[in-house]
Design a protein around this motif. Structure first.
Motif, PDB file in Angstrom:
ATOM      1  N   GLU A  61       0.838  -1.194   0.000  1.00 17.92           N
ATOM      2  CA  GLU A  61       0.000   0.000   0.000  1.00 17.92           C
ATOM      3  C   GLU A  61       0.871   1.241   0.000  1.00 17.92           C
ATOM      4  OE1 GLU A  61      -3.844   0.430   2.400  1.00 17.92           O
ATOM      5  OE2 GLU A  61      -2.391   1.621   3.555  1.00 17.92           O
ATOM      6  N   GLN A  62       0.602   2.145  -0.918  1.00 14.73           N
ATOM      7  CA  GLN A  62       1.328   3.408  -1.002  1.00 14.73           C
ATOM      8  C   GLN A  62       0.519   4.492  -0.304  1.00 14.73           C
ATOM      9  OE1 GLN A  62       1.797   4.925  -4.979  1.00 14.73           O
ATOM     10  NE2 GLN A  62       2.802   6.809  -4.318  1.00 14.73           N
ATOM     11  N   HIS A  63       1.170   5.273   0.549  1.00 18.98           N
ATOM     12  CA  HIS A  63       0.464   6.359   1.223  1.00 18.98           C
ATOM     13  C   HIS A  63       0.838   7.694   0.593  1.00 18.98           C
ATOM     14  CE1 HIS A  63      -1.643   8.594   4.299  1.00 18.98           C
ATOM     15  NE2 HIS A  63      -0.585   9.390   4.376  1.00 18.98           N
ATOM     16  N   VAL A  64      -0.186   8.511   0.350  1.00 15.89           N
ATOM     17  CA  VAL A  64       0.008   9.874  -0.132  1.00 15.89           C
ATOM     18  C   VAL A  64      -0.839  10.805   0.726  1.00 15.89           C
ATOM     19  CG1 VAL A  64       0.523   9.168  -2.506  1.00 15.89           C
ATOM     20  CG2 VAL A  64      -1.840   9.659  -1.845  1.00 15.89           C
ATOM     21  N   ASP A  65      -0.575  12.086   0.611  1.00 12.16           N
ATOM     22  CA  ASP A  65      -1.342  13.047   1.409  1.00 12.16           C
ATOM     23  C   ASP A  65      -2.748  13.240   0.848  1.00 12.16           C
ATOM     24  OD1 ASP A  65       0.657  14.171   3.467  1.00 12.16           O
ATOM     25  OD2 ASP A  65       1.774  14.272   1.590  1.00 12.16           O
ATOM     26  N   VAL A  66      -2.838  13.407  -0.471  1.00 13.65           N
ATOM     27  CA  VAL A  66      -4.128  13.657  -1.113  1.00 13.65           C
ATOM     28  C   VAL A  66      -4.226  12.825  -2.383  1.00 13.65           C
ATOM     29  CG1 VAL A  66      -5.678  15.379  -2.149  1.00 13.65           C
ATOM     30  CG2 VAL A  66      -4.185  16.025  -0.236  1.00 13.65           C
ATOM     31  N   VAL A  67      -5.347  12.134  -2.568  1.00 15.30           N
ATOM     32  CA  VAL A  67      -5.672  11.485  -3.837  1.00 15.30           C
ATOM     33  C   VAL A  67      -6.812  12.266  -4.477  1.00 15.30           C
ATOM     34  CG1 VAL A  67      -6.712   9.463  -4.932  1.00 15.30           C
ATOM     35  CG2 VAL A  67      -4.905   9.160  -3.238  1.00 15.30           C
ATOM     36  N   ILE A  68      -6.642  12.619  -5.741  1.00 14.34           N
ATOM     37  CA  ILE A  68      -7.686  13.311  -6.496  1.00 14.34           C
ATOM     38  C   ILE A  68      -8.134  12.378  -7.605  1.00 14.34           C
ATOM     39  CG2 ILE A  68      -8.266  15.321  -7.910  1.00 14.34           C
ATOM     40  CD1 ILE A  68      -5.927  16.791  -6.492  1.00 14.34           C
ATOM     41  N   THR A  69      -9.383  11.967  -7.569  1.00 13.59           N
ATOM     42  CA  THR A  69      -9.896  11.066  -8.591  1.00 13.59           C
ATOM     43  C   THR A  69     -10.443  11.904  -9.740  1.00 13.59           C
ATOM     44  OG1 THR A  69     -12.103  10.961  -7.589  1.00 13.59           O
ATOM     45  CG2 THR A  69     -10.496   9.334  -6.848  1.00 13.59           C
ATOM     46  N   GLY A  70      -9.760  11.837 -10.868  1.00 13.88           N
ATOM     47  CA  GLY A  70     -10.167  12.615 -12.024  1.00 13.88           C
ATOM     48  C   GLY A  70      -9.164  13.703 -12.334  1.00 13.88           C
ATOM     49  N   ALA A  71      -8.516  13.592 -13.509  1.00 10.52           N
ATOM     50  CA  ALA A  71      -7.531  14.592 -13.929  1.00 10.52           C
ATOM     51  C   ALA A  71      -8.104  15.443 -15.053  1.00 10.52           C
ATOM     52  CB  ALA A  71      -6.229  13.919 -14.370  1.00 10.52           C
ATOM     53  N   GLY A  72      -9.358  15.863 -14.864  1.00 10.22           N
ATOM     54  CA  GLY A  72      -9.946  16.842 -15.762  1.00 10.22           C
ATOM     55  C   GLY A  72      -9.519  18.236 -15.348  1.00 10.22           C
ATOM     56  N   MET A  73     -10.231  19.231 -15.837  1.00 12.24           N
ATOM     57  CA  MET A  73      -9.825  20.613 -15.586  1.00 12.24           C
ATOM     58  C   MET A  73      -9.813  20.944 -14.098  1.00 12.24           C
ATOM     59  SD  MET A  73     -11.776  22.607 -18.714  1.00 12.24           S
ATOM     60  CE  MET A  73     -13.386  21.848 -18.395  1.00 12.24           C
ATOM     61  N   VAL A  74     -10.855  20.551 -13.364  1.00  8.30           N
ATOM     62  CA  VAL A  74     -10.960  20.922 -11.961  1.00  8.30           C
ATOM     63  C   VAL A  74      -9.980  20.124 -11.107  1.00  8.30           C
ATOM     64  CG1 VAL A  74     -12.515  20.983  -9.967  1.00  8.30           C
ATOM     65  CG2 VAL A  74     -13.342  21.689 -12.224  1.00  8.30           C
ATOM     66  N   GLY A  75      -9.856  18.819 -11.372  1.00  8.95           N
ATOM     67  CA  GLY A  75      -8.914  18.004 -10.612  1.00  8.95           C
ATOM     68  C   GLY A  75      -7.482  18.464 -10.793  1.00  8.95           C
ATOM     69  N   LEU A  76      -7.098  18.780 -12.029  1.00 11.95           N
ATOM     70  CA  LEU A  76      -5.744  19.270 -12.293  1.00 11.95           C
ATOM     71  C   LEU A  76      -5.498  20.612 -11.607  1.00 11.95           C
ATOM     72  CD1 LEU A  76      -5.413  18.368 -16.067  1.00 11.95           C
ATOM     73  CD2 LEU A  76      -3.963  17.479 -14.234  1.00 11.95           C
ATOM     74  N   ALA A  77      -6.506  21.496 -11.663  1.00 13.06           N
ATOM     75  CA  ALA A  77      -6.349  22.799 -11.024  1.00 13.06           C
ATOM     76  C   ALA A  77      -6.123  22.646  -9.521  1.00 13.06           C
ATOM     77  CB  ALA A  77      -7.579  23.660 -11.291  1.00 13.06           C
ATOM     78  N   LEU A  78      -6.855  21.754  -8.882  1.00 12.66           N
ATOM     79  CA  LEU A  78      -6.680  21.530  -7.445  1.00 12.66           C
ATOM     80  C   LEU A  78      -5.283  20.987  -7.153  1.00 12.66           C
ATOM     81  CD1 LEU A  78      -7.686  21.365  -4.541  1.00 12.66           C
ATOM     82  CD2 LEU A  78      -8.699  19.140  -5.094  1.00 12.66           C
ATOM     83  N   ALA A  79      -4.837  20.006  -7.932  1.00  5.86           N
ATOM     84  CA  ALA A  79      -3.508  19.431  -7.715  1.00  5.86           C
ATOM     85  C   ALA A  79      -2.426  20.496  -7.842  1.00  5.86           C
ATOM     86  CB  ALA A  79      -3.264  18.296  -8.704  1.00  5.86           C
ATOM     87  N   LEU A  80      -2.516  21.332  -8.868  1.00  3.48           N
ATOM     88  CA  LEU A  80      -1.505  22.366  -9.080  1.00  3.48           C
ATOM     89  C   LEU A  80      -1.574  23.437  -7.998  1.00  3.48           C
ATOM     90  CD1 LEU A  80      -1.801  22.675 -12.952  1.00  3.48           C
ATOM     91  CD2 LEU A  80       0.179  21.813 -11.686  1.00  3.48           C
ATOM     92  N   ALA A  81      -2.770  23.728  -7.505  1.00  5.03           N
ATOM     93  CA  ALA A  81      -2.887  24.699  -6.422  1.00  5.03           C
ATOM     94  C   ALA A  81      -2.210  24.198  -5.146  1.00  5.03           C
ATOM     95  CB  ALA A  81      -4.362  25.004  -6.153  1.00  5.03           C
ATOM     96  N   LEU A  82      -2.237  22.874  -4.935  1.00  8.80           N
ATOM     97  CA  LEU A  82      -1.615  22.292  -3.744  1.00  8.80           C
ATOM     98  C   LEU A  82      -0.135  21.972  -3.937  1.00  8.80           C
ATOM     99  CD1 LEU A  82      -4.428  19.772  -2.700  1.00  8.80           C
ATOM    100  CD2 LEU A  82      -3.902  21.972  -1.623  1.00  8.80           C
ATOM    101  N   ALA A  83       0.326  22.001  -5.180  1.00  6.50           N
ATOM    102  CA  ALA A  83       1.702  21.576  -5.477  1.00  6.50           C
ATOM    103  C   ALA A  83       2.773  22.328  -4.691  1.00  6.50           C
ATOM    104  CB  ALA A  83       1.959  21.686  -6.975  1.00  6.50           C
ATOM    105  N   PRO A  84       2.675  23.653  -4.518  1.00  6.33           N
ATOM    106  CA  PRO A  84       3.753  24.348  -3.789  1.00  6.33           C
ATOM    107  C   PRO A  84       3.942  23.891  -2.358  1.00  6.33           C
ATOM    108  CG  PRO A  84       2.420  25.908  -5.050  1.00  6.33           C
ATOM    109  CD  PRO A  84       1.701  24.601  -5.091  1.00  6.33           C
ATOM    110  N   SER A  85       2.990  23.182  -1.794  1.00  5.66           N
ATOM    111  CA  SER A  85       3.124  22.691  -0.414  1.00  5.66           C
ATOM    112  C   SER A  85       4.210  21.635  -0.289  1.00  5.66           C
ATOM    113  CB  SER A  85       1.794  22.093   0.059  1.00  5.66           C
ATOM    114  OG  SER A  85       1.521  20.876  -0.648  1.00  5.66           O
ATOM    115  N   GLY A  86       4.538  20.994  -1.407  1.00  2.45           N
ATOM    116  CA  GLY A  86       5.506  19.902  -1.368  1.00  2.45           C
ATOM    117  C   GLY A  86       4.921  18.583  -0.910  1.00  2.45           C
ATOM    118  N   ARG A  87       3.653  18.563  -0.565  1.00  2.00           N
ATOM    119  CA  ARG A  87       2.999  17.322  -0.129  1.00  2.00           C
ATOM    120  C   ARG A  87       2.795  16.387  -1.308  1.00  2.00           C
ATOM    121  NH1 ARG A  87       1.536  17.572   5.594  1.00  2.00           N
ATOM    122  NH2 ARG A  87       2.005  19.744   6.173  1.00  2.00           N
TER     123      ARG A  87
END
Length: 419
Positions: free
Chosen positions: A4-30
């Motif tokens: 089992e791999q552990h991550v901080d956040v899983v986002i199901t769906g790499a459409g426009m909204v999912g990608l935007a959320l991931a990129l918004a969180l990216a600077p955290s380094g998580r």
């Protein structure tokens, strides 16, 4: 034995909204993991888009308001749209009642804005966001996989996920960004209210005799609203969204191209002259959905997974982007305070920001849809008089359009500051 791999956040769906959320969180380094059902490689997707003929447009477009453009600017994606792809800024919107004489004209000049928004093909928005992924080592995109099982929250709120390829993940937070038929929402058991609008949306790209003049044109017909949205290029290409009854939609789909062009020109009252060409048509059944709750321990819904509305005002993706911005603010604030992002009390801060705003927009769209449904002649006259009166009441008209543009009311914290 599967690891089992552990991550901080899983986002199901790499459409426009999912990608935007991931990129918004990216600077955290998580560690952020995106799941995308579409198989393949990002590089191949981008190469395929670049290889398309310039005159080939995506039939699915979004009317991005200034708030959404500001978010894309912050994420680095808007510069890519402008430099590598295309977007059409529109300065005017002309709306009229096809059954009476009511008209409203919205103008960027009246608001002292460069534009009211931009019409951009969905695949271009997604591609511009995908371009940004390579710059963040903490963002992982898994393609060709879907969510199979989702556990109930553990005592600390964490969730376990099983993917279609057999992989197992655990995450402090799972975010459903997987569209209107969200598998994440279904597996979580979060209930949603939904009903059929009684409309299908016919979408395609057309070429018109007259130039669109960077203007959105929308006529409310007896069967439903017809929108002609300007596209970048030679000024004669537009995207249409024709919302109409299922029976009428099937009739339109059965027409040959020449007959369809004539029917469309007639329905649009020749606002751009004759329709001289059309691309392949697509039909999309329209349903309204709204989740009763956006969050529970270790889980949140954004975008169409949480709510879908009628496309008559083009607000769907804008609401989704505001969801992503608000949820990113809440998550980052929780991390900064040492709070658990799985805690439902933390996640409700996001729900309080967005659910009421989304319900208000949904109610407004439903109100417009019903207002322009077939009515007796006296009601049509009153409706027409009301539209003409509003067109003359500039303060009221500007207040309404500023709300639609995301420039008034409560905004996510990251969008309250200049980009």
């Amino acid at each position: 034995m599967t690891t089992e791999q552990h991550v901080d956040v899983v986002i199901t769906g790499a459409g426009m909204v999912g990608l935007a959320l991931a990129l918004a969180l990216a600077p955290s380094g998580r560690r952020i993991c995106l799941l995308e059902q579409r198989p393949g490689d990002v590089g191949d997707w981008l190469d395929a888009l670049a290889a398309l003929p310039v005159e080939q447009y995506d039939s699915r477009v979004s009317a991005l308001n200034p708030a959404s453009v500001q978010l894309l600017q912050q994420l680095g994606a808007w510069a890519t749209v402008q430099a590598d792809y295309r977007a059409c800024g529109y300065r005017d919107m002309r709306v009229w009642d096809g059954e009476a004489q009511g008209r409203i004209h919205f103008s960027a000049d009246a608001l002292h804005l460069d534009s009211l928004g931009h019409i951009v093909e969905n695949r271009i928005i997604q591609a511009a966001l995908l371009h940004q992924l390579a710059g963040h080592d903490n963002l992982q995109l898994l393609t060709g996989v879907s969510l199979q099982t989702l556990s109930a929250p553990a005592a600390d709120g964490r969730r376990q996920l099983t993917l279609s390829d057999g992989r197992c993940l655990s995450a402090d937070l799972v975010v459903g960004a997987d569209g209107a038929l969200s598998r994440t929402r279904q597996l979580s058991g979060l209930a949603a209210t939904e009903w059929d609008y009684g409309h299908h949306a016919l979408v395609t790209t057309i070429v018109t005799e007259q130039a669109h003049a960077d203007t959105c044109w929308q006529r409310f017909t007896e069967d439903g609203p017809l929108a002609l949205l300007p596209l970048a290029g030679d000024g004669h290409h537009s995207s249409i969204v024709w919302s109409t009854s299922p029976a009428h939609a099937r009739e339109l789909m059965a027409l040959n191209d020449d007959d369809f062009c004539r029917a469309l020109a007639l329905a649009s009252e020749h606002c751009l002259g004759q329709v001289v060409a059309t691309a392949e048509r697509q039909l999309i059944p329209l349903r309204q959905r709204h989740a009763h709750q956006y969050v529970e321990a270790g889980l949140a819904l954004v975008g169409d997974a949480a709510h879908t509305i009628h496309p008559l005002a083009g607000q769907g993706v804008n609401l989704g982007f505001m969801d992503a911005a608000a949820l990113a603010d809440v998550i980052e604030s929780a991390w900064a305070r040492g709070e658990a992002i799985a805690d439902v009390r933390v996640l409700r801060r996001y729900q309080r920001q967005r659910r009421g705003a989304n319900l208000c927009m949904s109610a407004a769209m439903e109100g417009f849809r019903r207002l322009f449904a077939p009515r007796p002649a006296p009601i049509r006259l009153l409706r027409s008089c009301g539209m003409n009166l509003m067109d003359r009441l500039e303060p009221v008209k500007q207040h309404l359009v500023l709300q639609a543009l995301g420039l008034s009311g409560e905004r996510p914290e990251r969008l309250r500051q200049p980009s």
